[in-house]
Every structure is written in C-alpha cells, then in structure tokens.
Design a protein around this motif. Structure first.
Motif, PDB file in Angstrom:
ATOM      1  N   ASP A  60     -68.391   8.022  44.400  1.00 43.43           N
ATOM      2  CA  ASP A  60     -69.232   9.153  45.057  1.00 43.43           C
ATOM      3  C   ASP A  60     -70.163   9.317  44.409  1.00 43.43           C
ATOM      4  O   ASP A  60     -71.309   9.625  45.230  1.00 43.43           O
ATOM      5  CB  ASP A  60     -68.182  10.356  45.213  1.00 43.43           C
ATOM      6  N   LEU A  82     -65.428   5.041  50.693  1.00 39.21           N
ATOM      7  CA  LEU A  82     -66.108   5.895  49.836  1.00 39.21           C
ATOM      8  C   LEU A  82     -65.040   6.311  48.706  1.00 39.21           C
ATOM      9  O   LEU A  82     -63.896   7.260  49.276  1.00 39.21           O
ATOM     10  CB  LEU A  82     -66.795   6.841  50.677  1.00 39.21           C
ATOM     11  N   ASN A  91     -63.903   8.953  46.580  1.00 42.98           N
ATOM     12  CA  ASN A  91     -64.347  10.460  46.433  1.00 42.98           C
ATOM     13  C   ASN A  91     -63.141  10.877  45.392  1.00 42.98           C
ATOM     14  O   ASN A  91     -61.995  11.405  45.458  1.00 42.98           O
ATOM     15  CB  ASN A  91     -64.204  11.147  47.476  1.00 42.98           C
ATOM     16  N   ASP A 115     -68.281  16.370  51.238  1.00 44.91           N
ATOM     17  CA  ASP A 115     -67.533  15.927  52.503  1.00 44.91           C
ATOM     18  C   ASP A 115     -68.320  14.541  52.943  1.00 44.91           C
ATOM     19  O   ASP A 115     -69.338  14.730  53.616  1.00 44.91           O
ATOM     20  CB  ASP A 115     -67.404  16.916  53.557  1.00 44.91           C
ATOM     21  N   PHE A 116     -67.884  13.463  52.669  1.00 43.09           N
ATOM     22  CA  PHE A 116     -68.447  12.330  52.806  1.00 43.09           C
ATOM     23  C   PHE A 116     -68.284  11.971  54.366  1.00 43.09           C
ATOM     24  O   PHE A 116     -69.058  11.172  55.121  1.00 43.09           O
ATOM     25  CB  PHE A 116     -68.123  11.127  52.080  1.00 43.09           C
ATOM     26  N   CYS A 117     -67.150  12.400  55.063  1.00 39.81           N
ATOM     27  CA  CYS A 117     -67.041  12.332  56.800  1.00 39.81           C
ATOM     28  C   CYS A 117     -68.062  13.100  57.357  1.00 39.81           C
ATOM     29  O   CYS A 117     -68.870  12.737  58.215  1.00 39.81           O
ATOM     30  CB  CYS A 117     -65.905  12.669  56.960  1.00 39.81           C
ATOM     31  N   ALA A 134     -66.592   8.163  60.957  1.00 37.44           N
ATOM     32  CA  ALA A 134     -65.928   8.249  59.687  1.00 37.44           C
ATOM     33  C   ALA A 134     -64.304   8.892  59.721  1.00 37.44           C
ATOM     34  O   ALA A 134     -64.063   9.514  60.835  1.00 37.44           O
ATOM     35  CB  ALA A 134     -66.658   9.012  58.572  1.00 37.44           C
ATOM     36  N   ARG A 144     -60.820  10.321  57.196  1.00 44.04           N
ATOM     37  CA  ARG A 144     -60.526  10.594  55.571  1.00 44.04           C
ATOM     38  C   ARG A 144     -59.188  10.156  55.455  1.00 44.04           C
ATOM     39  O   ARG A 144     -58.369  10.216  56.345  1.00 44.04           O
ATOM     40  CB  ARG A 144     -60.894  12.063  55.596  1.00 44.04           C
ATOM     41  N   GLU A 167     -63.410   7.773  53.930  1.00 40.23           N
ATOM     42  CA  GLU A 167     -63.261   8.690  52.463  1.00 40.23           C
ATOM     43  C   GLU A 167     -61.996   8.720  52.066  1.00 40.23           C
ATOM     44  O   GLU A 167     -61.118   9.228  52.698  1.00 40.23           O
ATOM     45  CB  GLU A 167     -63.854  10.223  53.214  1.00 40.23           C
TER      46      GLU A 167
END
Lengths: 514, 514
Positions: B412, B436, B438, B473-475, B485, B487, B511
């Motif tokens: 991340d 990703l 996280n 919040d990578f989504c 994306a 999670r 993620e």
C-alpha cells in the motif's frame, strides 16, 4: 545525545516548528529524534512531491522556514519539482536528506546515487555532514541559508552514521537575520527618475505584493501616474476588496507584449524583468518594449517595504491609495457549470482572509478575474511551472495558518501529480476546500498545440492531451484517501456545495464538472 | 521535415515502437511527430514516475529500448527515481526531454533549470541537441547508447527550436549491437578454478537469471557442487516448475551474512559482489566471508549465455540440470487473509508464463517463497530501492507482452508513489491484475526502527510509519481511475477474486486486507 537529536534540538531552537516527512530506513534515528523533540510537528506525506510542496506552502504563509525529511537520492529526486517551484517562489525550505552511512557508500548499494549532485539542482546551500559532531552546526547553517533574503532552499545531507553516533551538543540557534536595505543614494536617484510624465509601470513580485507594500505602491502610483503590474505567477498576492489593485501580466507572450506596449519606464520591485513563459516560433521572448528604461528599485532579497517607504517619502506621496471596491456578484443559477459560475460563487461566498491556491491552469484565470472585488484574501500561484504544486501548497498553507480557510483551485491533470496530498489534508484536519476543475483534458496543451503550429492533429496526437478514456472520478479518489467529496454539474449545485464547505471546518473536495 | 519528425523517423527505424509520454508545451512538435509516425505507439501517463517506470518494465520484458517523452527539468526530475531503478535493472531506456528553445534559456523563464546536470544523474549517455540537424543523429546515438551491454539510460535533451526548425534528413538507424564476449582464456582459467571440492556459489544477476542461462548453470552446479544464489532484487528471474531453482539472497544483512557463511569461492555472473542494502550500527556492510575468493565469470554487460556455455563445455557438464518440481498448494479457506493465504492462492492459480511484478515489500517474501513450484513465470523486483516502481513496471511489462498475464504484487505505501499508473493500465487495456496488500502501514520501517535501535518510540514517531488515520480505500482509488476492483478479507474471498481475475482479460485490482 546522538547526531540526530543534536540536529533536531538545534532546528527547534532555530524556530523550526513543522517537519513534512517521508522517511525511510536510513532516517530512523531522525524519525526518532523528531518524535522526542517537543515543538516540532511531524506531518507524514505519502510522496515526496507532497513533502516539498507543503514546505513551500508553509513558508509562503508563515514567512519562516519549513523543514522536510527525505530518504536518500530517490526521495530527494521525487521532491525536486516542488523544490524548483519553492525556489522560484522565494520560499525558505530546509531539507534534511538521509543518506547511507559514510562507510557504506563505497559499496554502491542499490539506493546509492550522486546525492550532492542532485541537491545542487535547486539548493542555494547544500552540505554533507561528515560526522555526528557536524550535524547540529550544519543544521544551524542550513536554517540561516534558508532565510537568506526572501527565502531559499538549503539541503543538509545526513549520513545514517552521523545520525546514530554520539554528538557533542546542539549548536547555537540560527535566528532570523536582518534583510539587507537598499542603498539610500540609489533610492534618492530613483525618486528623481520618477519625476515627469512618462508611460511607466512598476513590475512587482515577492514581498512587494503584500498589503503593506501595495499600500505604499498605491500612494506612489497616485503621484507618478505609474501602472502597477504583478508577475504572472506571484508566490503570494494580497488582493480583494479594500486593497490596492494590481494588473496581472498575461500568460501568453503576445498578450503580455501588448500589455506592456508603449511603456517607457519599468521599475522592478522584487523580481526580474518579464519574459515569456515559453518560446514560440516567430515570437519575442523578451516582453518589454525596445528602448524602455528598466530600473530595479529593490530585488527580491532586499528590504522592499523600507525601500518603498523611502521612495514614497521622497515623492511626498502621502495621500491614501485608491483601493478596490467590494463587489459581490450574484450566485450562479441552474446553468451548466463553467469557470464563470465557479468564479462568481467563490467571489460571493469567500470568507475574509481566505487563502486561494491556484493551480487551476485554464480554469484559474476566470476565477482570478471574478474575485478581484471579493473579501480580502491571499492568492498563491504555480511559481515555477512544475505542475503538481497546488494541493501540497494548500496543505502547507493550511498548517501554517489554521485559522484561515484555504481554497485549492485545482485542475484535473495537474492534480494527478501529487493527489496524495488529500490524505495528509485529512490526517492533519486542515481546513482546505479543494475545488477540482474536471475538464477531462490537458486543455492548456490543446491550446498550445494550435499556437505552436505543430503539424499533425490526429487521434494519436490528441490522445496525448486527453484525460478521458477512462474518465477520472475525483469524488472516488478523494473518498479513497479519506476525504469527503461532492460533485457539482450546475452553477447552483456548485454554489450550494461551496457555501456548505465555507460554513464547515475541515477538508473536503468539490468536483466541478466543467 | 522538422527536427522532431526527423528524430521520430530515426527512432522508429531503430526499432523503437513504444513511447511512454507526459508532454508539455515545449514538446508540442514532438507530440505531433509521434502522432504522425507509424509504428510508434503513444502511451500517455499521468505522472513522469509512471512514464519512466513503464519504460523500465517494457525494456525488461521486450529486451529492447523503450522511449520516453518528458517535459523539461521538472518532468525529468519527476521521472528520476524510476530511472534510478531502471539503471539498476540494466534496462534500456531512451529519454527525449524537451527544453526551452536554445535562445530562450538566457532569460531564466520560470521552468528553466540545469537540465544537463539533472540528466547526468542517472544517464550513462546524455547530450543536448544544438540544432534541428543534430536531432536525428543524436537520436540514433541515444538508442545505441541505451543498448550498450545489458541496457543503459540515454537522455537526449531536445530544445523546442531544434524540434520545430527544418532538419536535413533522418539519420541511419541504430540497430542492436553485438554483446561483447568474455575472454576465452579467462573462461579456461575459470574452468580450472572450479575444479576440486570447495564450498562455492555462483552469485547471479542480469541475464544470468533467464531460463537458458539457468539451465546451463544447473548443469555447471551439478558437476561443481556450487550453490546458485541470485541477487536479492533481480530485474527479471525466470522461475517456477520445471526451471532450475536458485536461492535468493536474504534482504536483512545478518541473514545474508549467515547465508553466505562458510563459502570459500564466489563466482559472479551478471552482477557485483553482494553488499547489505542499508548500513546498520555494528553490522558489516560487506556480506561475503573474509578470505572468500571472488571471481567474475561475466559482467552484466558481457555475453553471459555464451560464457556459461563455454564454462559448461570446459567442465563437461552435460547432464540435464535438476529442476523445480511442480507444487500446487491447496487454496486457502475461510481464514483471515494473510500473506501465506495470498501466496498459496497465487501459486495454485497462476497461469503459465505469467509476469509477477513484486513491490510487495514485507508482504512480498511469503508470496515469493510459496510460488517456487508454481507454473513457470517471470519475477520482476524493485531493483534500485526507490519505491513506486511496481505499478509502472507492471504497466510497461504488460504492453511489452500483451499475451501474458501480469500480476502486480503491490504494497500500500509504495503504491501511493505512482498510483496514477492504474489509469494508463485501463486506457491501454492491459492484462494486469493488481494485488494490493493493504496493511495500513510502512511495515518495513516499523521493523527497521526496532532493528536500528533508535531511541524514541512514541506516538509521534509511530505516526510517521503508520498509514491509518485515515485508512486508504484502494477500491475507491481504483474506481476513481477507471479500474474495476474488489476487496478480499478472507483466504477464500481472495482465492475466488484471484481466480476470476486470471480467467478474465483486462485490468483489475484486488485489495487484499492483511
């Protein structure tokens, strides 16, 4: 105490109170020293371009050096573009860049690079510490160097062993030095040169654009008939209702040349003579008319306020200056959103003493023009042309001035260079409203492509200037970085959202679809 | 034809087929020339670190130079960190950096800087064009320089007037040169030195880590009893089921020293002797045991495959090498997600000939170990330690090899340096799956803080290593950049999402909450 602790103590004693940081392994002792040094706030940024841009914004608003902590050559390289902007802004920045231990450099480990060479690119002062004992004294020297004149970039390279070895003691603090005065005889001659009725203008940058100096300039303008023109990209211009108005030199060379046409005397205060931002085939780079007399009243590094006061006294320019009338436009209605609607809404709703950080690029100019009569505010621009300055400068400005509302007027393309700044704005609970102008293109480049007369204009060429396919959703990006966000498609939506933002403390983003 | 057109024609003739670009006003003629030059694909990136990292990834997988287009000193500075990584990877990259028109530099316009000084930082070749006529010949020289040995960074500074003025003609194309052979006598002596039963290892980097060279090395290892150890951060390692196994040198200095302990002979192929990544108080930077004989078989820039074949022949090492058995682990179940579950899912589901780009940092090692017996694949790492390399390299690798699945194993913290790469992955319809990881922290730094024995461990110190407050919040970030994306919080969720990703072409992000 180790070298890192001695350095931090010296910096804190030298009135350094904020460190923007993105550290790595070689800076662990420095991180630890920051942690235990009272009075130095630590602000983590997710990318070094945010670190250095925030330092610039802090220095512009605090009039005091900001500290950065960076990780070796790679960290410094990521921060260079905004250090370039900071240098052009005349901002005081002290970089502490960790390096490998002195004895480790010989091994050419993966992160090894020519760090002193890189530091020289933007720094007016840079040194490598050779021992822990040298760290505090070099820290004081760096602060001193950063305070030279208007403000400068000073970079101390701190090898890891110089941070972890024992150091003798902190060094004597470096406190603010006296700004050099302009020679009195020079100013007396200038007063004589300003006699008579000639087409003349003052060309203004740096501290000349603060309210006190502008008041003096307004008085001088009244008795000399001079125009007041500021740099196209001022570091910090105090403007709005009740303040002395200045013209802003246009960006495009042909418009700038037209603006300066007919001048016979140009008096420089706090900046060099104007030149075009880029060269264009068949157009002049030098903007001042041939034969125009150019005189420097004060350079950016001299005491501009005192010099202007002396000139005003010599001219017996005692009357109150003309100032801008307040103008509160009507709020935009239910029309498709454009720069004019945004400018009117901002002008109508701007609180007193707001700070507007303008990296709006093609969208910024209309807002600038429409806010001329808005509540008094500071206008900060992209001083060095390296895009990605806006959001970090807004972060740093908000940390320097927590009681003032900051508005980041931000174009979409340039936002993406340092969008990580949104996260630090949230973490630090800054009072920043980001107005994100989403036009899905590098619009300035589409204009420039036409202006330079480049040949091919096909889909492949245009694809390099186009930010659609896919469209970016800045509300989602902001949410991903923890910031509340809303989208405005009409004038009334924007006005409502901007009003809410002005009434509520804390960071938020308005995605303005233009 | 103008200088830009003559340059682009020369580059295209020199087998340059892809340009990663982030242009500005001073590059408009170059943009136009790219637009009208058939055979050169234009890939817009939203930040220069993406441009240069993508060029690195392209060069690693295509074994051919990638072209970049950058905007003056600020653009180059933003791309330097990934050029540093590319240099360490031995990737061939040709940078074309626009500059102000030659006659404009004297005016010190805002974007002016010491561009040649900056280019020297990572480039083994850099030149400034002085006229439009020079542009094509210098372009050919740059391609040639980028192809030197294993691959190098070549930077051509192209002033705007050299692009827009008329040029005589394109230059003769620069085609791939012959890689220098290792001296035959040296190799004969080496065969003698490899006789006898001593604790020895080959230390491998560069082209030595390709399947063909590893096969030869496997045969050599069988007759010499040597271990095969690769650099901690190889540019491109071909591994997996059916391939010759190599040990990877551990990252932490004390573990690396232990791994090399007892060796009496270390034979270098394609890299220098191992040193620790960082220095630590009281620990050795030099990792090879005292008294260990160190011999270079071939440098990174020599013909490694031929040299190894010659040594194998001299040793009569003719038997088939031992190779890694296939190992397909069970898919993870409904357990909280961790690196082990991710590694097992990837190992079980990896398609043949995938490309894994590893910037997983603390999360990457478990996945590396668990995929040793997965379907054969290429493993690309962070060669120069400048984080922010992973996503751009994945982008470039996917463009170089459109028929192969690319998996970007991405931490991340480092993702946020060049997260803009997601957008170009979508625009170019690349087949990249971003995993990703996280963990809401710079976990490696928390480990290092303990290891270096830095003093203070308080909230302020820890805040500089922590990526929560706010959680990212990578989504949402991916969605904002146009990428689909999902999670995953459990092993089974991850396995299902990764299976779907492997079964579906096109870019996506998972993620992984670890």
């Amino acid at each position: 105490m180790n070298g890192a602790q001695a350095l931090l103590k010296t910096l804190a004693d030298s009135e350094i109170d904020t460190c923007f940081a993105n550290p790595g392994t070689s800076e662990m002792q420095l991180v630890s020293a920051i942690g235990e040094t009272p009075g130095v706030r630590a602000v983590l940024c997710l990318f070094e371009g945010v670190v250095t841009g925030a330092a610039d914004g802090y220095a512009r608003m605090a009039d005091r050096p900001a500290l950065t902590l960076l990780h070796l050559g790679s960290g410094l390289s990521n921060g260079l573009a905004n250090l370039h902007n900071a240098r052009r802004a005349g901002s005081a920045v002290v970089n502490v860049v960790g390096d490998h231990a002195t004895y480790h450099l010989q091994y050419d480990a993966p992160l090894t690079s020519d760090l002193p060479g890189l530091a020289a690119w933007t720094s007016s002062w840079s040194q490598v510490a050779a021992s822990a004992d040298e760290m505090p004294a070099l820290g004081a020297e760096a602060v001193c160097a950063s305070r030279a004149g208007n403000g400068a970039i000073a970079t101390l390279i701190a090898p890891a062993d110089c941070a972890w070895e024992q150091s003798s003691a902190p060094a004597t603090a470096a406190l603010a030095a006296v700004t050099p005065a302009v020679d009195a005889d020079h100013l007396n001659r200038l007063v004589q040169q300003l006699q008579g009725d000639r087409p003349r203008a003052f060309f203004l940058g740096g501290r000349a654009l603060r309210e006190d100096c502008l008041n003096t300039l307004g008085r001088i303008a009244a008795v000399t008939g001079a125009r007041l023109i500021c740099q196209t990209f001022p570091a910090r211009l105090q403007r709005g209702a009740g303040r002395v108005a200045v013209e802003r030199l246009p960006y495009f060379a042909e418009q700038a040349t037209a603006s300066l046409g007919g001048l016979e005397q140009l008096i420089l205060v706090g900046c060099a003579a104007p030149v075009s931002f880029f060269a264009y085939p068949g157009k002049e780079s030098w903007l001042t008319p041939q034969g125009c007399e150019i005189i420097t009243l004060a350079s950016a590094n001299e005491d501009i306020a005192a010099a202007l006061a002396s000139v005003a006294q010599g001219l017996e320019a005692n009357s109150e200056p003309a100032v801008r009338d307040a103008h509160v436009p009507d709020l935009p209605g239910d029309v498709p959103l454009n720069a004019e609607a945004i400018g009117n809404a901002i002008a109508a709703l701007l609180p007193e003493n707001a700070i507007i950080v303008d990296e709006g690029v093609t969208g910024g100019l209309a807002v600038y023009l429409l806010t001329e009569g808005a509540a008094p505010h500071d206008w900060l621009t992209l001083t060095g042309g390296a895009i990605g300055q806006g959001l970090p400068v807004a972060l740093g400005a908000a940390i320097a001035r927590p009681a003032q509302k900051v508005i980041a007027l931000q174009a979409d393309g340039s936002a993406m260079y340092t969008v990580q700044a949104l996260w630090s704005m949230v973490r630090e609970q800054t009072d920043v409203t980001v107005v994100l102008l989403n036009n899905r293109s590098y619009a300035i480049l589409a204009i420039e492509l036409d202006r330079v007369g480049a040949g091919a204009d096909n889909d492949k060429t245009r694809s390099l200037l186009d930010l659609s396919r896919p469209d970016m959703d800045f509300c989602a990006i902001a949410a991903g970085l923890g910031m509340r966000a809303s989208r405005a498609r009409t004038g009334s939506e924007f006005a409502q959202q901007f009003r809410d933002a002005m009434a509520t403390a804390g960071p938020c983003l308005i995605e303005a679809m233009v």
